[in-house]
Design a protein around this motif. Structure first.
Motif, PDB file in Angstrom:
ATOM      1  N   ASP A  91      54.168   8.393 -22.552  1.00 56.67           N
ATOM      2  CA  ASP A  91      52.903   8.238 -23.266  1.00 56.67           C
ATOM      3  C   ASP A  91      53.049   8.379 -24.778  1.00 56.67           C
ATOM      4  OD1 ASP A  91      51.683   7.878 -20.832  1.00 56.67           O
ATOM      5  OD2 ASP A  91      50.602   9.783 -20.850  1.00 56.67           O
TER       6      ASP A  91
ATOM      7  N   SER B 170      51.198  -4.391 -13.771  1.00 60.02           N
ATOM      8  CA  SER B 170      52.541  -3.886 -13.430  1.00 60.02           C
ATOM      9  C   SER B 170      53.518  -3.946 -14.604  1.00 60.02           C
ATOM     10  CB  SER B 170      53.119  -4.638 -12.224  1.00 60.02           C
ATOM     11  OG  SER B 170      52.293  -4.447 -11.102  1.00 60.02           O
ATOM     12  N   TRP B 171      53.025  -3.707 -15.807  1.00 60.52           N
ATOM     13  CA  TRP B 171      53.887  -3.590 -16.986  1.00 60.52           C
ATOM     14  C   TRP B 171      54.348  -2.134 -17.061  1.00 60.52           C
ATOM     15  CZ3 TRP B 171      52.283  -6.763 -21.877  1.00 60.52           C
ATOM     16  CH2 TRP B 171      52.132  -8.115 -21.536  1.00 60.52           C
ATOM     17  N   ASN B 172      55.100  -1.725 -16.068  1.00 64.16           N
ATOM     18  CA  ASN B 172      55.434  -0.325 -15.855  1.00 64.16           C
ATOM     19  C   ASN B 172      56.362   0.270 -16.904  1.00 64.16           C
ATOM     20  OD1 ASN B 172      53.822  -0.214 -13.527  1.00 64.16           O
ATOM     21  ND2 ASN B 172      55.436  -1.188 -12.349  1.00 64.16           N
TER      22      ASN B 172
ATOM     23  N   LEU C 277      54.632   5.259 -26.265  1.00 67.28           N
ATOM     24  CA  LEU C 277      53.666   4.158 -26.290  1.00 67.28           C
ATOM     25  C   LEU C 277      52.663   4.346 -27.424  1.00 67.28           C
ATOM     26  CD1 LEU C 277      52.639   1.558 -25.001  1.00 67.28           C
ATOM     27  CD2 LEU C 277      51.267   2.963 -23.447  1.00 67.28           C
TER      28      LEU C 277
ATOM     29  N   TYR D  87      47.839  -2.273 -18.509  1.00 67.58           N
ATOM     30  CA  TYR D  87      49.271  -2.401 -18.212  1.00 67.58           C
ATOM     31  C   TYR D  87      49.552  -2.091 -16.743  1.00 67.58           C
ATOM     32  CZ  TYR D  87      50.575  -2.575 -23.215  1.00 67.58           C
ATOM     33  OH  TYR D  87      50.738  -2.918 -24.525  1.00 67.58           O
ATOM     34  N   LYS D  88      48.929  -1.049 -16.232  1.00 71.03           N
ATOM     35  CA  LYS D  88      49.141  -0.655 -14.839  1.00 71.03           C
ATOM     36  C   LYS D  88      48.679  -1.752 -13.890  1.00 71.03           C
ATOM     37  CE  LYS D  88      48.388   3.095 -11.580  1.00 71.03           C
ATOM     38  NZ  LYS D  88      47.828   4.425 -11.366  1.00 71.03           N
TER      39      LYS D  88
ATOM     40  N   TYR E 135      56.070   0.292 -19.958  1.00 71.86           N
ATOM     41  CA  TYR E 135      55.242   0.926 -20.984  1.00 71.86           C
ATOM     42  C   TYR E 135      54.652   2.270 -20.518  1.00 71.86           C
ATOM     43  CZ  TYR E 135      55.079  -3.287 -23.889  1.00 71.86           C
ATOM     44  OH  TYR E 135      55.386  -4.345 -24.698  1.00 71.86           O
ATOM     45  N   LEU E 136      54.660   2.512 -19.230  1.00 73.22           N
ATOM     46  CA  LEU E 136      53.944   3.663 -18.669  1.00 73.22           C
ATOM     47  C   LEU E 136      54.832   4.886 -18.460  1.00 73.22           C
ATOM     48  CD1 LEU E 136      51.833   1.662 -16.070  1.00 73.22           C
ATOM     49  CD2 LEU E 136      51.160   2.423 -18.361  1.00 73.22           C
ATOM     50  N   ARG E 137      56.078   4.817 -18.877  1.00 67.58           N
ATOM     51  CA  ARG E 137      57.018   5.904 -18.632  1.00 67.58           C
ATOM     52  C   ARG E 137      56.937   7.040 -19.635  1.00 67.58           C
ATOM     53  NH1 ARG E 137      61.404   1.469 -17.763  1.00 67.58           N
ATOM     54  NH2 ARG E 137      60.909   0.885 -15.617  1.00 67.58           N
TER      55      ARG E 137
ATOM     56  N   LYS F 160      46.681   1.590 -21.121  1.00 68.93           N
ATOM     57  CA  LYS F 160      47.542   1.914 -19.985  1.00 68.93           C
ATOM     58  C   LYS F 160      46.967   1.400 -18.668  1.00 68.93           C
ATOM     59  CE  LYS F 160      48.711   6.180 -19.913  1.00 68.93           C
ATOM     60  NZ  LYS F 160      48.731   7.629 -20.131  1.00 68.93           N
TER      61      LYS F 160
ATOM     62  N   ASP G  30      44.273   5.191 -23.145  1.00 72.55           N
ATOM     63  CA  ASP G  30      44.009   5.252 -21.703  1.00 72.55           C
ATOM     64  C   ASP G  30      43.581   3.891 -21.165  1.00 72.55           C
ATOM     65  OD1 ASP G  30      44.705   7.923 -21.537  1.00 72.55           O
ATOM     66  OD2 ASP G  30      42.643   8.647 -21.689  1.00 72.55           O
TER      67      ASP G  30
END
Length: 135
Positions: free
Chosen positions: A31, A23-25, A34, A19-20, A27-29, A16, A13
């Motif tokens: 969970d 804006s390293w998006n 990742l 990353y958020k 990686y966020l698609r 993430k 968490d």
């Protein structure tokens, strides 16, 4: 005071969140993907402000013939304090004897390129090499 220690995917968490913020998006698609990526990484080193993760470096490879710095990221609120430099130097020292130490960054990112060149890393083209990536 910032401290540095190994960590694992139990802190996903916090990872993430960083990353958020940056804006390293990609990686966020997913969970689970990742988490598996972190679980299968060769080495994870985090920067902590007390118990809060504020930066990390993630390495993949075998640690003998190939080491790739997959991620080097610092929370924007903690940038320009030498955290990224410390994380990267730690990896370079830990894997000083690896045959091929590499990192990939955006060609047109002047900050990242200057940063990596400051460690005397060479571009593939300077070594008369080329890389190929499926993308």
């Amino acid at each position: 005071m910032i401290t540095y220690k190994e960590f694992d995917s139990a802190r996903m968490d916090e990872v993430k969140m960083i990353y958020k913020k940056e804006s390293w998006n990609a990686y966020l698609r997913d969970d689970e993907k990742l988490k598996r990526a972190f679980d299968h990484s060769l080495y994870l080193l985090g920067a902590f402000d007390e118990d809060k993760l504020v930066g990390l470096v993630r390495c993949v490879g075998d640690g003998e013939h190939i080491l790739m710095v997959q991620d080097l990221i610092v929370d924007p609120d903690y940038q320009k304090q030498g955290i990224g430099t410390y994380l990267f130097k730690s990896i370079m020292q830990r894997y000083a004897d690896v045959r091929m130490f590499m990192v990939i960054t955006d060609k047109d990112d002047p900050v990242d390129n200057k940063f990596y060149q400051s460690f005397e890393l060479k571009k593939l083209e300077q070594l008369n090499m080329v890389g190929y990536i499926k993308g």
